[in-house]
Design a protein around this motif. Structure first.
Motif, PDB file in Angstrom:
ATOM      1  N   SER A 365       0.826  -1.210   0.000  1.00  0.00           N
ATOM      2  CA  SER A 365       0.000   0.000   0.000  1.00  0.00           C
ATOM      3  C   SER A 365       0.864   1.265   0.000  1.00  0.00           C
ATOM      4  CB  SER A 365      -0.925  -0.026   1.218  1.00  0.00           C
ATOM      5  OG  SER A 365      -1.587   1.192   1.357  1.00  0.00           O
ATOM      6  N   GLN A 366       1.872   1.272   0.860  1.00  0.00           N
ATOM      7  CA  GLN A 366       2.728   2.463   0.986  1.00  0.00           C
ATOM      8  C   GLN A 366       3.511   2.732  -0.294  1.00  0.00           C
ATOM      9  OE1 GLN A 366       2.688   4.642   3.121  1.00  0.00           O
ATOM     10  NE2 GLN A 366       4.665   5.644   3.375  1.00  0.00           N
ATOM     11  N   ARG A 367       4.057   1.664  -0.891  1.00  0.00           N
ATOM     12  CA  ARG A 367       4.830   1.818  -2.148  1.00  0.00           C
ATOM     13  C   ARG A 367       3.953   2.404  -3.255  1.00  0.00           C
ATOM     14  NH1 ARG A 367       7.232  -3.892  -3.907  1.00  0.00           N
ATOM     15  NH2 ARG A 367       8.634  -2.877  -5.356  1.00  0.00           N
ATOM     16  N   VAL A 368       2.781   1.783  -3.414  1.00  0.00           N
ATOM     17  CA  VAL A 368       1.917   2.157  -4.542  1.00  0.00           C
ATOM     18  C   VAL A 368       1.406   3.590  -4.372  1.00  0.00           C
ATOM     19  CG1 VAL A 368      -0.295   1.660  -5.656  1.00  0.00           C
ATOM     20  CG2 VAL A 368       1.275  -0.211  -5.105  1.00  0.00           C
ATOM     21  N   LEU A 369       0.897   3.912  -3.190  1.00  0.00           N
ATOM     22  CA  LEU A 369       0.341   5.256  -2.990  1.00  0.00           C
ATOM     23  C   LEU A 369       1.432   6.323  -3.033  1.00  0.00           C
ATOM     24  CD1 LEU A 369      -2.418   4.641  -0.274  1.00  0.00           C
ATOM     25  CD2 LEU A 369      -2.638   4.679  -2.753  1.00  0.00           C
ATOM     26  N   SER A 370       2.629   5.977  -2.562  1.00  0.00           N
ATOM     27  CA  SER A 370       3.747   6.935  -2.626  1.00  0.00           C
ATOM     28  C   SER A 370       4.143   7.213  -4.071  1.00  0.00           C
ATOM     29  CB  SER A 370       4.949   6.415  -1.840  1.00  0.00           C
ATOM     30  OG  SER A 370       4.629   6.343  -0.471  1.00  0.00           O
ATOM     31  N   MET A 371       4.147   6.148  -4.905  1.00  0.00           N
ATOM     32  CA  MET A 371       4.491   6.348  -6.326  1.00  0.00           C
ATOM     33  C   MET A 371       3.426   7.194  -7.026  1.00  0.00           C
ATOM     34  SD  MET A 371       6.334   2.869  -7.779  1.00  0.00           S
ATOM     35  CE  MET A 371       5.505   1.593  -6.870  1.00  0.00           C
ATOM     36  N   VAL A 431       4.240  -5.634  -9.055  1.00  0.00           N
ATOM     37  CA  VAL A 431       4.986  -4.358  -8.943  1.00  0.00           C
ATOM     38  C   VAL A 431       6.400  -4.548  -9.475  1.00  0.00           C
ATOM     39  CG1 VAL A 431       5.900  -2.585  -7.376  1.00  0.00           C
ATOM     40  CG2 VAL A 431       3.694  -3.598  -6.890  1.00  0.00           C
ATOM     41  N   ASP A 432       7.053  -5.620  -9.022  1.00  0.00           N
ATOM     42  CA  ASP A 432       8.450  -5.846  -9.425  1.00  0.00           C
ATOM     43  C   ASP A 432       8.554  -6.133 -10.923  1.00  0.00           C
ATOM     44  OD1 ASP A 432       9.198  -5.479  -6.794  1.00  0.00           O
ATOM     45  OD2 ASP A 432       9.129  -7.630  -6.308  1.00  0.00           O
ATOM     46  N   GLU A 433       7.587  -6.919 -11.439  1.00  0.00           N
ATOM     47  CA  GLU A 433       7.636  -7.270 -12.873  1.00  0.00           C
ATOM     48  C   GLU A 433       7.347  -6.057 -13.760  1.00  0.00           C
ATOM     49  OE1 GLU A 433       4.719 -10.336 -12.959  1.00  0.00           O
ATOM     50  OE2 GLU A 433       6.011 -11.801 -11.922  1.00  0.00           O
ATOM     51  N   GLN A 434       6.381  -5.237 -13.368  1.00  0.00           N
ATOM     52  CA  GLN A 434       5.984  -4.101 -14.207  1.00  0.00           C
ATOM     53  C   GLN A 434       6.908  -2.894 -14.019  1.00  0.00           C
ATOM     54  OE1 GLN A 434       3.563  -4.467 -16.499  1.00  0.00           O
ATOM     55  NE2 GLN A 434       3.299  -6.566 -15.746  1.00  0.00           N
ATOM     56  N   ALA A 435       7.598  -2.838 -12.876  1.00  0.00           N
ATOM     57  CA  ALA A 435       8.571  -1.777 -12.570  1.00  0.00           C
ATOM     58  C   ALA A 435       8.068  -0.382 -12.971  1.00  0.00           C
ATOM     59  CB  ALA A 435       9.899  -2.093 -13.257  1.00  0.00           C
ATOM     60  N   PRO A 436       7.005   0.106 -12.320  1.00  0.00           N
ATOM     61  CA  PRO A 436       6.440   1.399 -12.717  1.00  0.00           C
ATOM     62  C   PRO A 436       7.423   2.566 -12.594  1.00  0.00           C
ATOM     63  CG  PRO A 436       5.433   0.585 -10.668  1.00  0.00           C
ATOM     64  CD  PRO A 436       6.216  -0.525 -11.234  1.00  0.00           C
ATOM     65  N   TRP A 437       8.419   2.440 -11.709  1.00  0.00           N
ATOM     66  CA  TRP A 437       9.421   3.509 -11.574  1.00  0.00           C
ATOM     67  C   TRP A 437      10.223   3.694 -12.862  1.00  0.00           C
ATOM     68  CZ3 TRP A 437       8.885  -0.837  -8.577  1.00  0.00           C
ATOM     69  CH2 TRP A 437       9.710  -1.928  -8.895  1.00  0.00           C
ATOM     70  N   GLY A 438      10.418   2.599 -13.619  1.00  0.00           N
ATOM     71  CA  GLY A 438      11.130   2.697 -14.902  1.00  0.00           C
ATOM     72  C   GLY A 438      10.214   3.214 -16.007  1.00  0.00           C
ATOM     73  N   THR A 449      -1.439   3.190 -15.718  1.00  0.00           N
ATOM     74  CA  THR A 449      -2.320   2.014 -15.726  1.00  0.00           C
ATOM     75  C   THR A 449      -1.881   1.008 -14.660  1.00  0.00           C
ATOM     76  OG1 THR A 449      -2.767   2.326 -18.070  1.00  0.00           O
ATOM     77  CG2 THR A 449      -3.266   0.141 -17.163  1.00  0.00           C
ATOM     78  N   VAL A 450      -0.572   0.745 -14.606  1.00  0.00           N
ATOM     79  CA  VAL A 450      -0.034  -0.203 -13.619  1.00  0.00           C
ATOM     80  C   VAL A 450      -0.366   0.254 -12.202  1.00  0.00           C
ATOM     81  CG1 VAL A 450       2.128  -1.076 -12.614  1.00  0.00           C
ATOM     82  CG2 VAL A 450       1.803  -1.109 -15.103  1.00  0.00           C
ATOM     83  N   LEU A 451      -0.144   1.534 -11.924  1.00  0.00           N
ATOM     84  CA  LEU A 451      -0.407   2.051 -10.572  1.00  0.00           C
ATOM     85  C   LEU A 451      -1.903   2.050 -10.252  1.00  0.00           C
ATOM     86  CD1 LEU A 451       2.186   4.976 -10.397  1.00  0.00           C
ATOM     87  CD2 LEU A 451       2.305   2.755  -9.251  1.00  0.00           C
ATOM     88  N   TYR A 452      -2.710   2.324 -11.262  1.00  0.00           N
ATOM     89  CA  TYR A 452      -4.159   2.295 -11.048  1.00  0.00           C
ATOM     90  C   TYR A 452      -4.618   0.870 -10.712  1.00  0.00           C
ATOM     91  CZ  TYR A 452      -9.159   2.648 -11.631  1.00  0.00           C
ATOM     92  OH  TYR A 452     -10.507   2.587 -11.387  1.00  0.00           O
ATOM     93  N   VAL A 453      -4.136  -0.116 -11.488  1.00  0.00           N
ATOM     94  CA  VAL A 453      -4.491  -1.515 -11.240  1.00  0.00           C
ATOM     95  C   VAL A 453      -4.120  -1.907  -9.810  1.00  0.00           C
ATOM     96  CG1 VAL A 453      -3.895  -3.917 -11.817  1.00  0.00           C
ATOM     97  CG2 VAL A 453      -4.425  -2.286 -13.645  1.00  0.00           C
ATOM     98  N   LEU A 502      -4.634  12.814  -3.484  1.00  0.00           N
ATOM     99  CA  LEU A 502      -4.085  12.129  -2.312  1.00  0.00           C
ATOM    100  C   LEU A 502      -3.361  13.102  -1.384  1.00  0.00           C
ATOM    101  CD1 LEU A 502      -2.284   8.995  -3.860  1.00  0.00           C
ATOM    102  CD2 LEU A 502      -4.579   9.100  -2.937  1.00  0.00           C
ATOM    103  N   GLU A 503      -3.492  12.828  -0.082  1.00  0.00           N
ATOM    104  CA  GLU A 503      -2.568  13.426   0.891  1.00  0.00           C
ATOM    105  C   GLU A 503      -1.288  12.593   0.825  1.00  0.00           C
ATOM    106  OE1 GLU A 503      -3.357  15.998   3.131  1.00  0.00           O
ATOM    107  OE2 GLU A 503      -5.261  16.227   2.062  1.00  0.00           O
ATOM    108  N   LYS A 504      -0.220  13.096   1.432  1.00  0.00           N
ATOM    109  CA  LYS A 504       1.021  12.301   1.463  1.00  0.00           C
ATOM    110  C   LYS A 504       0.745  11.016   2.235  1.00  0.00           C
ATOM    111  CE  LYS A 504       5.930  12.576   2.656  1.00  0.00           C
ATOM    112  NZ  LYS A 504       6.408  12.028   1.398  1.00  0.00           N
ATOM    113  N   PRO A 505       0.963   9.839   1.615  1.00  0.00           N
ATOM    114  CA  PRO A 505       0.603   8.572   2.262  1.00  0.00           C
ATOM    115  C   PRO A 505       1.376   8.335   3.563  1.00  0.00           C
ATOM    116  CG  PRO A 505       1.071   8.251  -0.066  1.00  0.00           C
ATOM    117  CD  PRO A 505       1.526   9.635   0.267  1.00  0.00           C
TER     118      PRO A 505
END
Length: 517
Positions: A365-371, A431-438, A449-453, A502-505
């Motif tokens: 939850s923290q990773r996704v909302l922070s991204m 998360v690791d496979e899709q690597a949204p940060w890249g 899309t990845v983060l929304y899913v 969002l507020e800061k998660p």
């Protein structure tokens, strides 16, 4: 059953707790399981009635009050409050808290007695036999065991005394075949199956008529028409389940709506009373039987039997204060297959908090909302077209509700939670496979899309886990802007709202770090 409002209904009960001591982990465990089921059913659209309370009559209470130097009513008022404090402290969501010293209950017990008497199932005789005050139970000679000093003990280890007194009897022996037939035609009536087999074996051994009154003490419900006799505490106690839904007014709306009970949750030590005596009383009175009785196991503490003499009684309030309420709720239902005996281990508690909660769902939850906060202008993004990987994860999340219904209806809480955690693990792998940060540099629309899913999967998981960890899931859903009115199971099929700012998660599950000695 469906109520007049068109909603399905569900009635669940804890055993009523005996007021000769303060609440311990066993009381918290049983009530927690019922609370989770009641919350689950409410979220699933059921009109739900959840009952708990205290059992306040009997020789044991009379003796405990005498020892404390107070009258029985004052004693029960004080100790019953401890159990109310447990329900408040653990956030239990009961609809009613019954006390067997209430006038409504006395009225229900006497009405049931008269009905059994009118139908010819009660007669006056004399009782001679072994009685355990601690268990409030009679035992035959063959059931007794030898104590360390050669003394006779109940199979539970309780001291027994020889009792000779006039007594009313219930014709339990008339119900051997009827009970066996009921177990046969309703295989889910007793759970788990190991306990069902024990009960069937006991009944096949033949049932003797049951002594249902006492004359050697006065703290109880008087037998109607003969107040020299006090009703046997178990006939009194078991009736509470009907008292709470309006009995003896069987025409009342609440009785019509909620009786028979869907589930009586009990500890394994009182299964016989609920799966043999109670259905026999109801059959004799020509009243509907509860649909299911489930007996859970006992806790040990770091491998040792819990006892006051060992000084290892587990205080549920101390656990909550140290580890957090939702963390304790999760541990108790996840750690042990419900129905088996379980061991409380401090190491395992910390392991569950740090691995399952902080690392798995908390970190996801923290990773996704922070991204999202950092890379999507602090707003829930709008997704594009879904790939096969996206659809596979969403379908895995969508399959959870029917699976949880099945597991929870069988009181298999640990299996339901295991399945939820399988989806959490799948989301962490995704998360690791899709690597949204890249993807931010190479394909920002795909990143959205990845983060929304991921956020939508977290939403679905948080809605489903609300019954187990209500406060934590409330915080998680609020961080994503999920409307408090759209958190029922009927809302799982809705999509997460894009554009929510969002507020800061903030992390929902902190790691537990042992303080240095």
């Amino acid at each position: 059953m469906t109520s007049s409002s068109g909603k399905q209904r569900y009635y669940i009960t804890t055993p009523i707790y005996y007021v000769n001591d303060k609440p311990h982990i066993g009381h918290a465990y049983t009530t927690l399981a019922c609370d989770v089921l009641a919350r689950f059913k409410r979220l699933d659209g059921y009109e739900t009635h959840f009952l708990t309370g205290t059992d306040e009559h009997g020789q044991k209470v009379e003796k405990s009050a005498e020892k404390a130097g107070v009258d029985p009513q004052t004693f029960t008022d004080q100790v019953s409050q401890n159990f109310r404090d447990l329900t408040a402290g653990f956030g239990f969501s009961q609809d009613d808290f019954i006390r067997t010293t209430e006038e409504r209950h006395k009225k229900a017990c006497q009405a049931l007695w008269k009905r059994l008497e009118e139908k010819g199932f009660i007669y006056l005789g004399g009782y001679e036999g072994w009685y355990a005050v601690r268990d409030e139970a009679f035992y035959t000679e063959t059931e007794l065991v030898e104590g360390p000093n050669g003394q006779k003990l109940a199979p539970t280890g309780a001291e027994v005394e020889w009792v000779e007194e006039p007594s009313y009897f219930f014709k339990l022996s008339a119900f051997t075949e009827k009970l066996l037939e009921h177990y046969e035609t309703n295989p889910d009536f007793i759970g788990p199956s190991s306990r069902r087999n024990e009960v069937i074996s006991f009944v096949k051994g033949g049932l003797r008529d049951l002594s249902i009154s006492r004359t050697t003490f006065k703290w109880g419900v008087p037998v109607p028409g003969n107040d020299e006799h006090i009703m046997y505490v178990w006939l009194d106690a078991l009736t509470n389940y009907m008292t709470a839904v309006g009995y003896p007014d069987v025409e009342s709306g609440i009785y019509q709506k909620f009786w028979p009970a869907d589930l009586h949750m009990v500890g394994k030590d009182i299964l016989r009373f609920h799966a043999v005596y109670w259905p026999a009383f109801l059959m004799a009175a020509d009243l509907p039987l509860p649909k299911r009785v489930f007996a859970h196991g006992w806790w040990t503490n770091e491998g040792q039997k819990i006892s006051k003499s060992l000084g290892n009684v587990i205080d549920p309030f101390a656990l909550k204060d140290e580890f957090g309420l939702d963390q304790v709720r999760y541990f108790m239902l996840r750690e042990v297959p419900f129905g088996n005996d379980g061991d409380y281990s401090r190491h395992q508690m910390i392991q569950r908090i740090n691995s399952d909660l902080a690392n798995d769902i908390g970190n996801l939850s923290q990773r996704v909302l922070s991204m999202i906060f950092k890379n999507c202008d602090a707003q829930i993004p709008t997704p594009g077209a879904y790939t096969e990987a996206d659809q596979a994860l969403l379908q895995q999340a969508e399959a959870l509700l029917p699976a949880l219904r099945d597991h929870f209806d069988r009181q298999s809480f640990h299996k339901g939670l295991e399945q939820v955690w399988d989806v959490i693990s799948a989301a962490n792998r995704y998360v690791d496979e899709q690597a949204p940060w890249g993807l931010k540099k190479t394909d920002p629309e795909r990143m959205k899309t990845v983060l929304y899913v991921l956020a939508d999967v977290i939403r679905q998981i948080a809605i489903l886990v609300q019954p187990v960890m209500p406060e934590s899931m409330d915080r998680m859903l609020s961080q994503m802007g999920v409307d408090p009115e759209k958190r029922s199971f009927a809302d799982i099929g809705l999509s997460l709202q894009s554009g929510y700012a969002l507020e800061k998660p903030v992390g929902v599950f902190p790691r537990f770090v042992e303080e240095e000695a």
